[in-house]
Design an enzyme around this catalytic site. Structure first.
Site, mmCIF file in Angstrom:
data_model
loop_
_atom_site.group_PDB
_atom_site.id
_atom_site.type_symbol
_atom_site.label_atom_id
_atom_site.label_comp_id
_atom_site.label_asym_id
_atom_site.label_seq_id
_atom_site.Cartn_x
_atom_site.Cartn_y
_atom_site.Cartn_z
ATOM 1 N N LYS A 21 0.834 -1.207 0.000
ATOM 2 C CA LYS A 21 0.000 0.000 0.000
ATOM 3 C C LYS A 21 0.872 1.262 0.000
ATOM 4 O O LYS A 21 0.546 2.252 -0.640
ATOM 5 C CB LYS A 21 -0.928 -0.008 1.207
ATOM 6 N N THR A 27 -2.294 -5.030 -2.809
ATOM 7 C CA THR A 27 -2.656 -6.326 -3.399
ATOM 8 C C THR A 27 -3.618 -7.053 -2.461
ATOM 9 O O THR A 27 -3.310 -7.264 -1.290
ATOM 10 C CB THR A 27 -1.414 -7.211 -3.616
ATOM 11 N N ASN A 29 -5.255 -10.187 -1.024
ATOM 12 C CA ASN A 29 -4.775 -11.571 -0.897
ATOM 13 C C ASN A 29 -5.927 -12.570 -0.795
ATOM 14 O O ASN A 29 -6.899 -12.331 -0.092
ATOM 15 C CB ASN A 29 -3.892 -11.695 0.341
ATOM 16 N N GLU A 79 -2.117 -12.783 -4.994
ATOM 17 C CA GLU A 79 -2.427 -11.403 -4.616
ATOM 18 C C GLU A 79 -2.795 -10.612 -5.857
ATOM 19 O O GLU A 79 -2.053 -10.615 -6.833
ATOM 20 C CB GLU A 79 -1.206 -10.705 -4.003
ATOM 21 N N HIS A 84 -7.983 0.051 -10.300
ATOM 22 C CA HIS A 84 -9.089 0.963 -10.001
ATOM 23 C C HIS A 84 -8.777 1.594 -8.645
ATOM 24 O O HIS A 84 -8.151 0.952 -7.799
ATOM 25 C CB HIS A 84 -10.417 0.191 -9.919
ATOM 26 N N TYR A 91 -11.342 -5.681 2.850
ATOM 27 C CA TYR A 91 -11.092 -6.958 3.542
ATOM 28 C C TYR A 91 -12.442 -7.604 3.865
ATOM 29 O O TYR A 91 -13.389 -6.923 4.240
ATOM 30 C CB TYR A 91 -10.332 -6.717 4.843
ATOM 31 N N ARG A 104 4.924 -12.572 -16.951
ATOM 32 C CA ARG A 104 6.358 -12.851 -16.733
ATOM 33 C C ARG A 104 6.545 -13.684 -15.462
ATOM 34 O O ARG A 104 5.655 -13.728 -14.621
ATOM 35 C CB ARG A 104 7.144 -11.541 -16.600
HETATM 36 P P1 ADP Z 1 -2.137 -6.804 2.857
HETATM 37 O O1 ADP Z 1 -0.739 -7.158 3.226
HETATM 38 O O2 ADP Z 1 -3.102 -6.939 4.028
HETATM 39 O O3 ADP Z 1 -2.618 -7.552 1.639
HETATM 40 P P2 ADP Z 1 -1.797 -4.454 1.150
HETATM 41 O O4 ADP Z 1 -0.895 -3.312 1.492
HETATM 42 O O5 ADP Z 1 -1.343 -5.388 0.064
HETATM 43 O O6 ADP Z 1 -2.106 -5.239 2.507
HETATM 44 O O7 ADP Z 1 -3.225 -3.844 0.798
HETATM 45 C C1 ADP Z 1 -4.243 -4.704 0.342
HETATM 46 C C2 ADP Z 1 -5.633 -4.221 0.685
HETATM 47 O O8 ADP Z 1 -5.862 -2.920 0.136
HETATM 48 C C3 ADP Z 1 -6.689 -5.102 0.042
HETATM 49 O O9 ADP Z 1 -6.998 -6.233 0.845
HETATM 50 C C4 ADP Z 1 -7.870 -4.159 -0.113
HETATM 51 O O10 ADP Z 1 -8.691 -4.202 1.051
HETATM 52 C C5 ADP Z 1 -7.208 -2.779 -0.224
HETATM 53 N N1 ADP Z 1 -7.232 -2.213 -1.591
HETATM 54 C C6 ADP Z 1 -7.605 -0.927 -1.872
HETATM 55 N N2 ADP Z 1 -7.509 -0.675 -3.188
HETATM 56 C C7 ADP Z 1 -7.063 -1.820 -3.788
HETATM 57 C C8 ADP Z 1 -6.784 -2.177 -5.153
HETATM 58 N N3 ADP Z 1 -6.941 -1.283 -6.159
HETATM 59 N N4 ADP Z 1 -6.361 -3.437 -5.401
HETATM 60 C C9 ADP Z 1 -6.187 -4.322 -4.382
HETATM 61 N N5 ADP Z 1 -6.443 -4.047 -3.073
HETATM 62 C C10 ADP Z 1 -6.874 -2.802 -2.765
HETATM 63 MG MG MG Z 2 -1.476 -7.677 -0.175
#
Ligand code: ADP
Ligand code: MG
Length: 169
Positions: A21, A27, A29, A79, A84, A91, A104
């Site tokens: 983030k 991403t 998961n 992930e 968007h 979550y 890739r």
């Molecule tokens: P985590 O380690 O918990 O997966 P991330 O930093 O990868 O944390 O953030 C993932 C979370 O961000 C997702 O579970 C979702 O709730 C939120 N999120 C917001 N926008 C997006 C997006 N465009 N694509 C994926 N996840 C997003």
């Molecule tokens: Mg993630």
């Protein structure tokens, strides 16, 4: 990969908080129940495809399938970065995904900038490839319109059965 396109869905769970983030590339998961149903010929690496939350709009996405450090790299993780901007985290919601094509293999990068550049290239490739008519039509697949709108509606057995049906033709 003969298993593509591959349809799957599951609840969005917390990942390892590896800072995606902070890179502005969050991403979402998938839980082990989804990862365990991946066909053997779906290798680790970066994929492009379509994704939707609940039964909402369908967006372009890139997915990383990698080795899961939590299981000492013996199990895969999945992930998805949805292309968007969402107002809030999602979550616990149901994410439906179709993996359409392979971009890739996984690799490590010398710097954070190199990693971010690679991911942004993946996103551009996904945007471009998904405009092909044969890929655009998957966006309109009734797999997305028939998605359950809440996690409680997604009984594990139902999910497995529908996945088998969706991917069996
Ligand atoms: P985590 O380690 O918990 O997966 P991330 O930093 O990868 O944390 O953030 C993932 C979370 O961000 C997702 O579970 C979702 O709730 C939120 N999120 C917001 N926008 C997006 C997006 N465009 N694509 C994926 N996840 C997003
Ligand atoms: Mg993630």
């Amino acid at each position: 990969m003969k298993s593509l396109p591959f349809f799957c869905r599951g609840e969005v769970i917390r990942g390892f908080g590896r800072g995606s983030k902070e890179l502005r590339i969050p991403t979402a998961n998938f839980p082990d129940s989804v990862v365990d149903n991946l066909p053997a010929d779906i290798n680790t690496g970066i994929y492009y495809g379509w994704a939707s939350l609940g039964n909402g709009d369908v967006y372009k996405m890139v997915m990383s399938i990698g080795w899961n450090p939590y299981y000492k790299n013996t199990k895969k993780s999945m992930e998805a970065h949805v292309i968007h901007t969402f107002k809030e985290d999602f979550y616990g919601e149901i994410l439906s995904v179709v993996l359409v094509g392979y971009i890739r293999p996984e690799r490590s990068y010398d710097s954070l900038e190199a990693l971010i550049t690679a991911i942004n290239n993946d996103i551009e490739e996904a945007k471009f490839k998904l405009e092909l008519p044969e890929h655009l039509k998957l966006r309109d697949d009734n797999f997305f319109t028939s998605a359950p709108s809440s996690a409680s509606a997604l009984a594990p057995t139902t999910a497995t059965t529908s996945q088998t049906i969706m991917n069996g033709h």
